[in-house]
Every structure is written in structure tokens, then in C-alpha cells.
Scaffold this motif. Structure first.
Motif, short mmCIF file in Angstrom:
data_model
loop_
_atom_site.label_atom_id
_atom_site.label_comp_id
_atom_site.label_asym_id
_atom_site.label_seq_id
_atom_site.Cartn_x
_atom_site.Cartn_y
_atom_site.Cartn_z
N VAL A 1 0.84 -1.20 0.00
CA VAL A 1 0.00 0.00 0.00
C VAL A 1 0.88 1.25 0.00
O VAL A 1 0.61 2.22 -0.73
CB VAL A 1 -0.94 -0.01 1.23
N ILE A 2 1.91 1.24 0.81
CA ILE A 2 2.85 2.38 0.83
C ILE A 2 3.51 2.55 -0.54
O ILE A 2 3.70 3.68 -1.02
CB ILE A 2 3.90 2.18 1.93
N ALA A 3 3.84 1.44 -1.19
CA ALA A 3 4.44 1.52 -2.52
C ALA A 3 3.45 2.10 -3.53
O ALA A 3 3.84 2.91 -4.40
CB ALA A 3 4.89 0.13 -2.97
N GLU A 4 2.19 1.74 -3.42
CA GLU A 4 1.18 2.31 -4.32
C GLU A 4 1.06 3.82 -4.11
O GLU A 4 0.96 4.60 -5.07
CB GLU A 4 -0.16 1.62 -4.09
N ALA A 5 1.08 4.23 -2.85
CA ALA A 5 1.04 5.66 -2.56
C ALA A 5 2.26 6.37 -3.13
O ALA A 5 2.16 7.51 -3.62
CB ALA A 5 0.94 5.87 -1.04
N ALA B 1 -4.18 11.98 -3.74
CA ALA B 1 -4.63 10.60 -3.95
C ALA B 1 -3.74 9.62 -3.18
O ALA B 1 -4.23 8.62 -2.63
CB ALA B 1 -4.61 10.27 -5.44
N ALA B 2 -2.45 9.93 -3.14
CA ALA B 2 -1.52 9.08 -2.40
C ALA B 2 -1.87 9.06 -0.92
O ALA B 2 -1.92 7.99 -0.28
CB ALA B 2 -0.09 9.55 -2.61
N LEU C 1 1.79 7.18 -6.78
CA LEU C 1 0.94 8.35 -6.97
C LEU C 1 1.68 9.64 -6.61
O LEU C 1 1.52 10.66 -7.28
CB LEU C 1 -0.32 8.21 -6.11
N ARG C 2 2.49 9.59 -5.55
CA ARG C 2 3.26 10.77 -5.15
C ARG C 2 4.22 11.17 -6.27
O ARG C 2 4.34 12.35 -6.61
CB ARG C 2 4.04 10.47 -3.88
N GLU C 3 4.91 10.16 -6.86
CA GLU C 3 5.84 10.46 -7.95
C GLU C 3 5.12 10.99 -9.18
O GLU C 3 5.71 11.71 -9.99
CB GLU C 3 6.64 9.20 -8.28
N ALA C 4 3.84 10.62 -9.32
CA ALA C 4 3.04 11.12 -10.44
C ALA C 4 2.38 12.46 -10.11
O ALA C 4 1.48 12.91 -10.82
CB ALA C 4 1.97 10.09 -10.80
#
Length: 583
Positions: free
Chosen positions: A405-409, A420-421, A412-415
Motif C-alpha cells: 500500500v505504501i508503494a502504491e502511494a 490521492a496518495a 501516486l506521489r511520484e506522479a
């Protein structure tokens, strides 16, 4: 070195590991248990067939009780069966019936009953090797070590041909014992009559090391080597003991042994591994290359060669050896697949990298393989597909859910989708409101969005849950320092973080930054220089550049920031500092 298989103590060793190993040595003894009661001991009767029992010559009461016990045993009534056989053993005092009673009690996991029956067996047959083995084994398993030394010495003396091997195996009998000092005392007493053998000193060294008496362990290992200067196992043990305090001393000892015994592959392999641990890569590489010539299909050699090649940026050799590793017999192929994926990813072959990462199964490499796969997919412009990959992994591996989940966030942060993150982390926090990693990561994202109230709440909660979390103190202190607020408290928080992690580059950076905010330029410079030496990070370089510029050392500031920009051209804070100070 080939494994040594002991003979005399093998049964006692099995007993020390599991109760069901309490089985009679000869299967015919079990089948004849009931038939031997009250029979004169002349010639042994013919053994019955495997599926039948011979009850001829027994009284009706004994036959009935034996049959009743066997039927109960077949029906899973182990306690009843063991009681019935124990009663028979006590009344008949027949060794074969006692042996069967021991076996049945062992199957029922009734250790105390086995112990009582073993003592009865010794009373009836004092010279029975099998009875001695059972008694010793159960005493070891139940940690009843007092008074065992004479029995073990006697057992060892009765098989002189197997004595060296049995001494080497001696400590395995006590693997489950928690009182390592008592084990050392017992092993020392048992080995004392055999100190003319290197194996006796080796056994004591093993026990001493397990008991934390490393000085004695080293002395005993060296005595073993004096008696057998070519014994590789003793040399490896000496190195293992030395390495706990001084890897360099262990390396020196192995080098000395290999000078005497150059054809000792295990010693050379251990030497190479120690050299790697000390970052003496070129020396390690020479040893691994020699081993590879002699053992080209040994995974314990091929894999380190591949990793060393990666360390030295010899990608072609690393890839060759990793692919060769996949052709060998391996229990787990995840590691070579993972490193091949890294090579392909670094070589700008994303499809190949994804194929390799997809082969990584459960284990140490699974999570990083999933994260790297998602990163590749996201960088190709398929953010939703990358997120889906992580979500599927989280569904299949719930124990890794938080990290995924942290990796998914992070994707989004890098995008640049920070809101959303944070929303993803907030949803997960509703499920796990006290999960430390989620509290920390959500605080960092809240800090990016300027929500200092959330930052403080989350980080103070984290400090409450983990009072020794240097990262939590540092994150809160840095948030204050970066905003140039509550600087006294910020410094106190960062000082606490430094006490917990004095060599952490990010915390050193925070300390330098808060000192800069407080006007202590020289103090700030010292900390920031240490921080950049510890960790070549773009933000640290930006901070150091600003301090140097303020001190009037403009050319040095520009050089440091521009060098950092070459490595991380898209870092926002660094680029902003360059625009500010290097127009």
C-alpha cells in the motif's frame, strides 16, 4: 567436508529430537513382544510374518492383555495401549515386552512413562545397548542431565571405531536443551577421558561457543587443530569463533590454514565470504574464481561469483553466471531471477526485466520484485496497471499489505498525485490506526501538503508507540526547522534522533539545517558535510550549497549542487536552490 554419521549414539540423538523416535531397533522384537513372556531362552523362534503376531506359549491373561493393547493402539487409543503394555512389562520383566512397551509409550508421547520403562529395562538387562540408548535419549530430551556423564562415557567406550565420529556428533544430542551452561559442563565431563583425540576438543569448543564462553571455545578449537593440523572442520570452527569479534583475525587464521592445506574448498569458500563481508572484493573474487574452476556447477560458488561481478559492475559475467545458476539444482530460484531482472532493468530491457521479476516467488526477493515491476510499468505511462499489480500482490500476500500500500502511494506521489496518495494511506489507517509505517508515511505526505496539524498528530502518536524511533523524532524536528518555526523544540527533537542514530545521514542533515536556521553557520556546515559524506542525497547537497553560499564560498556551493544535479536532475528542492543561488 563429507558429513560424519555416528553409529552408537544415533538412536539417542533421534530421541533427543522427537518422542516418536522411541522405536525398538529390530522390528521383530515388537512383533514378538507378547510371545516371549515366560519362555525359556534357548533358540530364538522363527520370526512371524510382518502382518501377524505369535502368541504361542503365553498364558491366556498375557495374550489377552497384549492383544487388547494392540487393538487399542490400532484404534488410536495410545494412552490405554501404553498403560496395558507398561503393566505387562512390570509384571513379566521380559526385555522384549519392555521394548514393546517403550515403543508404544513413545508413540503415545508419554515421556515420563518411557523414562520409567527405560529404567526398568536397564534393571532387567544392565548390558543392553538399546536400553542404555533409550534411557540416555529420554534424559536428554527432558533436560535431566545430572549424572549422565558416566553413561555416555560408557556408551562411547563400547564402540572405539566410531568414537571420533560420535564425539563430533555429541552436541547434536543437546540441540533442544536451553541450559547451555549445563550442556557445556556435561560435554566437558564426557570428553575429558578422550582428550587425546582432536574430536573431543572440537566437541567442547562447540558446547563452549553455544554457552557464550568464546575464549574457551577458541582454546579448544585450537587444541583440536594442534592434534589434527589438517582438519578443515576445526579450522572453520576457529574462524567462526574469531569472526564474532574480528573478521580480520578470522581471515588471517583461514589464510594460514589454507597455506598448509590449499585443497580445502570449504575453508576457501568461507575465506572468500569473509573477504566479501569486509568489502575486500578483489581478494574475494580471486578465491571465488579459483573455486569456480574446480566447482563450476556448485551453486554455493556460482552465486557469490555472480554477485561479486555485479558489485564490480562486470554485468556480462554476472548475467552469464546467474543464467548458469538457473540450470543447476536449486531449491529456490527467486534470487537469480531477481538479479537477472535488475540487470535487464538497468540495461533498459523492461519487458525482459518484467519476465524475470514475474518468476520471483515467495521469500526475501518477492517484495522488491513486485515494487520494481510496478515501477517499470508506471514509468511506461501505465500508472493504473502498476497500481493494479501492487493491489493484486497485496491481496495474495496479506502479510505484505502495508508495504505494498505504501508503494502504491509512492507511485501516486511520484506522479504528482499527492492527495490521492495520502487518501490511500488514510484508508489503510482506518483499518490499522496504530500501524507505525502508515503513521510515518502519511505524516510525510501531510507535510508536503502543508497539513502540520496532521503531521504533528501522526508523528507524536508514532513516538508514543515507538519511543526509540529516531525517524519519528527527526521527521517532526525537520518539519519545524524547514518552516523556520519552533526551532528550540526542533533542535531538541533532532538531538534526540541523533542520540538514537548518530551516524544517520538524514538526521545529520536535519541537525545542520536547524543550526542554519538558528544562525550557527559553522556548526551547520560541519553537520551537513558529514551528512553528504554519509549519503549522497540531492536535498542534503541543496542544504550544504545554501550554507556555503551564505558563508561566501559561492564557487564551492555551485560545484556541489551542480554535481548533485547530474545524478538527480529532477529533484525539486535542489533545482530550486540552484535557481536561487546560481542564476
Amino acid at each position: 567436508m563429507k558429513p560424519i554419521t555416528p553409529r552408537v549414539l544415533c538412536t539417542a540423538l533421534a530421541l533427543a529430537c522427537s518422542v516418536p523416535a522411541l522405536a525398538v531397533e529390530d522390528a521383530t522384537v515388537a512383533r514378538q513382544a507378547a510371545s516371549s513372556a515366560r519362555q525359556p531362552r534357548k533358540a530364538p523362534p522363527l520370526a512371524p510374518q510382518p502382518d501377524e503376531k505369535d502368541y504361542s506359549g503365553l498364558s491366556g491373561q498375557v495374550v489377552y492383555q497384549a492383544l487388547l493393547a494392540e487393538v487399542a493402539l490400532q484404534r488410536g487409543q495410545g494412552e490405554f495401549a501404553s498403560d496395558a503394555y507398561a503393566d505387562l512389562a512390570r509384571r513379566t520383566r521380559d526385555p522384549a515386552i519392555i521394548a514393546r512397551a517403550v515403543e508404544v509409550a513413545g508413540q503415545a508421547r508419554r515421556v515420563e512413562l518411557v523414562l520409567a520403562l527405560a529404567r526398568l529395562w536397564i534393571e532387567v538387562e544392565p548390558d543392553s545397548k538399546r536400553a542404555q540408548q533409550v534411557l540416555v535419549g529420554v534424559q536428554i530430551m527432558t533436560n535431566q542431565l545430572d549424572g549422565l556423564a558416566p553413561q555416555l562415557i560408557s556408551m562411547l567406550q563400547k564402540d572405539p571405531a566410531a568414537l571420533p565420529a560420535n564425539l563430533v556428533a555429541l552436541n547434536r544430542m543437546f540441540a533442544r536443551s536451553t541450559d547451555r551452561q549445563a550442556v557445556l559442563a556435561l560435554v566437558s565431563a564426557v570428553c575429558a577421558p578422550f582428550y587425546g583425540l582432536a574430536e573431543a576438543h572440537y566437541a567442547v569448543a562447540i558446547a563452549a561457543s553455544a554457552a557464550g564462553q568464546q575464549a574457551r571455545a577458541l582454546t579448544e578449537a585450537r587444541q583440536a587443530l594442534e592434534l589434527r593440523s589438517d582438519w578443515e572442520a576445526a579450522a572453520l570452527l576457529e574462524a567462526q569463533i574469531l569472526a564474532q569479534k574480528s573478521p580480520a583475525a578470522a581471515i588471517s587464521a583461514l589464510q594460514g590454514f589454507l597455506a598448509r592445506q590449499p585443497k580445502s574448498p570449504d575453508a576457501q569458500l568461507q575465506l572468500a565470504r569473509l573477504l566479501v563481508s569486509e568489502k575486500r572484493y578483489s581478494e574475494a573474487r580471486r578465491h571465488f574464481d579459483q573455486l569456480l574452476l574446480s566447482y563450476p556447477n556448485n551453486p554455493d560458488v556460482v552465486f557469490p561469483v555472480a554477485l561479486l561481478a555485479l558489485q564490480e559492475n562486470d554485468v556480462a559475467l554476472a548475467e552469464k553466471q546467474l543464467k548458469h545458476l538457473l540450470t543447476l539444482e536449486l531449491q529456490n530460484r527467486s534470487a537469480p531471477y531477481y538479479y537477472l531482472g535488475q540487470i535487464a532493468e538497468d540495461g533498459k530491457r523492461p519487458d525482459e526485466a518484467l519476465a524475470y521479476y514475474g518468476q520471483v516467488g515467495p521469500g526475501e526477493q518477492y517484495l522488491p520484485a513486485q515494487l520494481r515491476s510496478a515501477g517499470i510499468v508506471a514509468r511506461s505511462g501505465k500508472l493504473d496497471e502498476a497500481r493494479s499489480l501492487l493491489q493484486q500482490a497485496a491481496a495474495s500476500r496479506p502479510e505484505l499489505r502495508v508495504q505494498l500500500v505504501i508503494a502504491e502511494a509512492a507511485l501516486l506521489r511520484e506522479a504528482k498525485q499527492t492527495e490521492a496518495a495520502l487518501a490511500i494511506l488514510e484508508r489503510e489507517l482506518q483499518r490499522q490506526p496504530q500501524q507505525p509505517e502508515l503513521l510515518y508515511e502519511s505524516a510525510l505526505l501531510s507535510e508536503r501538503l502543508g497539513r502540520m496539524e496532521v503531521v504533528e498528530t501522526r508523528l507524536r502518536k508514532l513516538i508514543e508507540l515507538q519511543p526509540n524511533s529516531a525517524q519519528a523524532y527527526n521527521a517532526l524536528g525537520y518539519s519545524y526547522a524547514d518552516r523556520n518555526i519552533r526551532l528550540v523544540e526542533a533542535r531538541q527533537l533532532i538531538e534526540k534522533a541523533l542520540q538514537l542514530a548518530p551516524d544517520d545521514g538524514y538526521i545529520l542533515d536535519s541537525m545542520g539545517w536547524v543550526l542554519y536556521r538558528q544562525g550557527d553557520l559553522e556548526g551547520a556546515l560541519a553537520y551537513l558535510q558529514r551528512a553528504l559524506a554519509q549519503r549522497h542525497d540531492a536535498e542534503i547537497a541543496a542544504h550544504l550549497g545554501e550554507v556555503l553560499w551564505t558563508l561566501g564560498r559561492k564557487h564551492e556551493a555551485q560545484r556541489i549542487m551542480l554535481e548533485a544535479q547530474k545524478k538527480d536532475p529532477s529533484h525539486e528542492a535542489l533545482n530550486e536552490a540552484i535557481r536561487k543561488f546560481s542564476p
